[in-house]
Design an enzyme around this catalytic site. Structure first.
Site, PDB file in Angstrom:
ATOM      1  N   GLU A  60     114.093  12.314  70.158  1.00  0.00           N
ATOM      2  CA  GLU A  60     113.929  13.817  70.945  1.00  0.00           C
ATOM      3  C   GLU A  60     114.690  12.833  72.425  1.00  0.00           C
ATOM      4  O   GLU A  60     114.871  14.237  73.061  1.00  0.00           O
ATOM      5  CB  GLU A  60     113.273  15.028  70.096  1.00  0.00           C
ATOM      6  CG  GLU A  60     113.440  15.511  68.863  1.00  0.00           C
ATOM      7  CD  GLU A  60     112.921  14.513  68.515  1.00  0.00           C
ATOM      8  OE1 GLU A  60     111.785  13.522  68.131  1.00  0.00           O
ATOM      9  OE2 GLU A  60     112.990  14.344  66.877  1.00  0.00           O
ATOM     10  N   HIS A 129     108.676  23.741  61.185  1.00  0.00           N
ATOM     11  CA  HIS A 129     109.828  23.524  60.603  1.00  0.00           C
ATOM     12  C   HIS A 129     110.084  25.261  61.178  1.00  0.00           C
ATOM     13  O   HIS A 129     111.043  25.624  61.145  1.00  0.00           O
ATOM     14  CB  HIS A 129     110.082  23.715  59.164  1.00  0.00           C
ATOM     15  CG  HIS A 129     109.916  21.923  59.119  1.00  0.00           C
ATOM     16  ND1 HIS A 129     109.427  21.392  59.324  1.00  0.00           N
ATOM     17  CD2 HIS A 129     111.347  21.241  58.862  1.00  0.00           C
ATOM     18  CE1 HIS A 129     109.701  19.330  58.505  1.00  0.00           C
ATOM     19  NE2 HIS A 129     110.959  19.622  58.480  1.00  0.00           N
TER      20      HIS A 129
END
Ligand SMILES: Cc1ncc(C[n+]2csc(CCOP(=O)(O)OP(=O)(O)O)c2C)c(N)n1
Ligand SMILES: [Mg+2]
Lengths: 325, 359
Positions: A60, A129
């Site tokens: 990321e 998540h």
């Protein structure tokens, strides 16, 4: 006009802008042939090729850093982060560089980047998540933070975010991705950023909310209407910078304010709204401001996640309490 | 110009896909007791995994990351470890966990959305799953740092996926472990895919094992479907670490025979022919064939083992399904050793609204 889900609306906004602006590129994990794990980018690689829609290696920080470099060369990257809990390795790039580049170079280099990611819980996803981390971004100068609450607003706000000359963190309520379908004209029209959307007019209480909590709040407002309570519901939409004028005007009319968000309470965006109303609208208030928020805990695994997310009952009770004052 | 550095990467395989043993195989290959134990575990893991996918499909488990095809890699690694070593897994190393005594019911509890699943009754120092890819590399290094400071003969073993080798934390972990000669073993499970991204698109490197070279540590490739090779290679790396000679990176080559998780549909991005080919190399039949050649295994044993595994798995499923729903207090009670007052107030609020979702 076709009825589409939020995820389809997001896909269409990408396709529209890529077709009309050759500088727009998409990058992220699994955004190519797989079309993203939620299918937001489905079909884009076929349509626009592998240079403009890139599956990146799994990193990321790399995604955000690449987007910075590409943006300073005149591209408009849209970067997908697979889930909000995986944004942390990118924070250094976003906060130390993306958010500051314009200021540091006095406008010589800029970062017109959109970083999109799912936001919030309620889909029974695994650990990490389901987070709601908007306040973390809002605390950093130089970033816009946007969160749509319907397919139409996702389409229009995403187009606006892509066209914006500065970085935009675009938070997509995962719970809403496929919840409802709505008619959305695929006409390339953007919606304005930096303003609230008034979803319901009312006179007794103002409720400010955003993202997935909008639907719960509207349900609460409907229920309260049956009890003779008239709620004004504002969708914050741009979470940073906040459209305080609209909120203050509404509170001046209703005299009561309830803020609803899924993110934890401590230092949440609700606190910023409440503080501003306390500073500039205190004498308009007939009752203390109420916040209905997620708890200051870690987002629990799926068995308890629905107990974490504020329920409609919590919202209706909070409104009743402000009215009882 | 002169050459200032050179390297080579060795590949280790003893048992080929047909179950033929290489002449160079270590004594372990003749230790039928150990081999049978590993085969039993691999079979149990397969039965567990099949059941877990089935539970998810029938709405009794959350999203689940299958370990289908990884049984030799996972069991081989754990079998090489000492009980008091520390394991830092990713999220699908059930074979390692089960070998180390973690109950199948705990694993199910976690994937069923309950944090109690990470409170293992055994292997109490092992780490819980690490969903943020590659961040566990540094935990493994840190554990090894503590062991080294105390002069203990213990090691950490850290897993990472092929996709995980792209993250910064992967390199940071290897580097510090090399720089401080830490008693750590890092196992890259290269199953060919990181969700939809094949290894060839993840990196230009020829082997993942050679990523060790830049950290100044040994790197070796092993057939991850050959449990003898995995156990042997990890065993040697652990001995080396215990002697104070530092870390090793092991790339175990296997294949993700399943979808990435039950939320994934690999047919969108992966050729069925590739999967079919991978099934011909999977880890169980070759070990079974070899055990039969050794005459320590036959069809009757196989039938009995399968039945025994089914019973064990069913018992674990019963235990999992009968675990009581946690109360909302569970959100609050484990956050701090000394919960602040504001949190206790919120705990009250959560009690008041427990179960109010959807009303
Ligand atoms: C930091 C981070 N980014 C993204 C993800 C989402 N994600 C989960 S698994 C995965 C692929 C991992 O591939 P690999 O490392 O090869 O492990 P495998 O699943 O194949 O065992 C991704 C991208 C994540 N969990 N963490
Ligand atoms: Mg992999």
């Amino acid at each position: 006009m076709a009825k589409v889900t939020m995820i389809e609306a997001i896909n269409r906004a990408h396709a529209w802008e890529m077709a009309h602006d050759p500088t727009v590129v998409v990058l992220g994990e699994d955004v190519g042939i797989n079309g993203g794990v939620f299918r937001a980018t489905v079909g884009l690689q076929e349509q626009f090729g592998k240079d403009r829609v890139q599956d990146t290696p799994l990193a990321e920080g790399m995604i955000a850093g690449l987007a910075i470099g590409m943006a300073t060369q005149g591209l408009r990257p849209i970067a997908e982060i697979q889930f909000m809990g995986f944004i942390y390795p990118a924070m250094d790039q976003i906060c130390s560089h993306m958010a500051r580049m314009r200021n540091r170079t006095r406008g010589r280099l800029t970062c017109p980047v959109v970083i999109r990611m799912p936001h919030g819980g309620g889909i029974h996803a695994p650990e990490h998540h389901s987070e709601s981390l908007e306040a973390m971004f809002a605390h950093h100068a130089g970033l816009r933070v946007v969160c749509p609450s319907s397919p139409a607003r996702a389409y229009g706000l995403l187009l606006a975010a892509i066209r914006d000359p500065d970085p935009v963190i675009f938070l997509e309520p995962a719970r809403l991705y496929r919840l409802v379908k709505q008619e959305v004209a695929d006409d390339g029209l953007a919606l304005p950023l930096d303003v609230c959307y008034r979803l319901r007019e009312g006179s007794d209480v103002t409720i400010v909310t955003w993202g997935a909590m909008v639907s719960d709040t509207l349900r609460a407002a409907e229920k309260l209407e049956g009890e003779g309570v008239s709620c004004e519901v504002l969708d914050l939409a741009t979470l940073s910078p906040i459209d305080h004028d609209t909120i203050l005007d509404s509170v001046a009319k209703t005299g009561r304010l309830v803020i609803v968000h899924e993110a934890p309470r401590n230092c949440g965006i609700g606190a910023e709204i409440a503080a501003t109303v306390a500073e500039h609208g205190l004498y308009d208030l007939h009752a203390p401001i109420k916040r209905v928020t997620g708890y200051d805990t870690i987002m629990p695994l799926s068995r308890l996640e629905n107990d974490y997310i504020p329920s409609t009952a919590r919202i209706t009770d909070a409104v009743r309490e402000t009215l009882a004052e | 110009m002169k050459t200032v550095a050179e390297f080579e990467i060795k590949y280790c395989q003893f048992l080929d896909a047909e179950g033929n043993l290489a002449a160079s195989a270590p004594p372990l290959a003749r230790d039928s007791g150990e081999l049978l134990k590993m085969y039993r575990f691999m079979t149990l893991v397969r039965a567990f995994d099949t059941k877990a996918v089935n539970l998810q499909r029938t709405g009794r488990l959350g999203t689940y990351a299958s370990c289908l095809g990884h049984e030799a890699a996972h069991v081989g690694v754990a079998a090489a470890m000492q009980t008091d070593d520390v394991l830092a897994p990713v999220y699908r190393e059930f074979g390692s966990q089960m070998w180390r005594g973690v109950k199948m019911a705990s694993i199910l509890l976690y994937w069923g959305g309950d944090e109690r699943g990470s409170d293992f009754s055994a292997a109490r120092q092992d780490f819980p799953y690490c969903v943020p890819i590659a961040s566990q590399m540094l935990h493994g290094a840190g554990v090894a740092m503590a062991m080294k400071i105390r002069g203990e003969k213990r090691c950490s073993v850290t897993y990472v996926g092929d996709g995980g080798t792209s993250e910064g934390a992967f390199y940071e972990g290897l580097n510090v472990a090399g720089a401080r000669a830490l008693p750590a073993v890092f196992v890259v499970v290269n199953n060919g895919w990181a969700i939809s991204v094949p290894i060839g698109s993840q990196t230009a490197t020829k082997t993942l094992a050679q990523k060790a070279i830049a950290a100044g540590i040994p790197g070796i490739q092993v057939d991850g479907n050959d449990v003898i090779a995995v156990r042997h290679t990890v065993g040697e790396a652990l001995e080396r670490a215990r002697r104070g000679e530092g870390p090793t990176l092991i790339e175990a080559i296997t294949y993700r025979l399943s979808d990435h998780t039950t939320a994934d549909d690999a047919s969108r991005y992966r050729d069925a022919s590739e999967v079919k080919e991978a099934w011909t190399k999977e880890p169980l039949p070759r070990l079974r064939a070899y055990l039969m050649k050794l005459r320590v295994w036959d069809e009757a044993h196989e039938v009995a083992l399968k039945a025994e595994c089914t019973r064990e798995v069913e018992a674990a499923v019963d235990e999992y399904l009968s675990a009581p729903q946690p109360s909302t207090d569970a959100m609050f009670d484990h956050l701090f050793a000394r919960p602040p007052k504001s949190l206790l107030e919120q705990r009250e609020l959560a009690r008041r609204y427990a179960g109010s979702a959807g009303h």
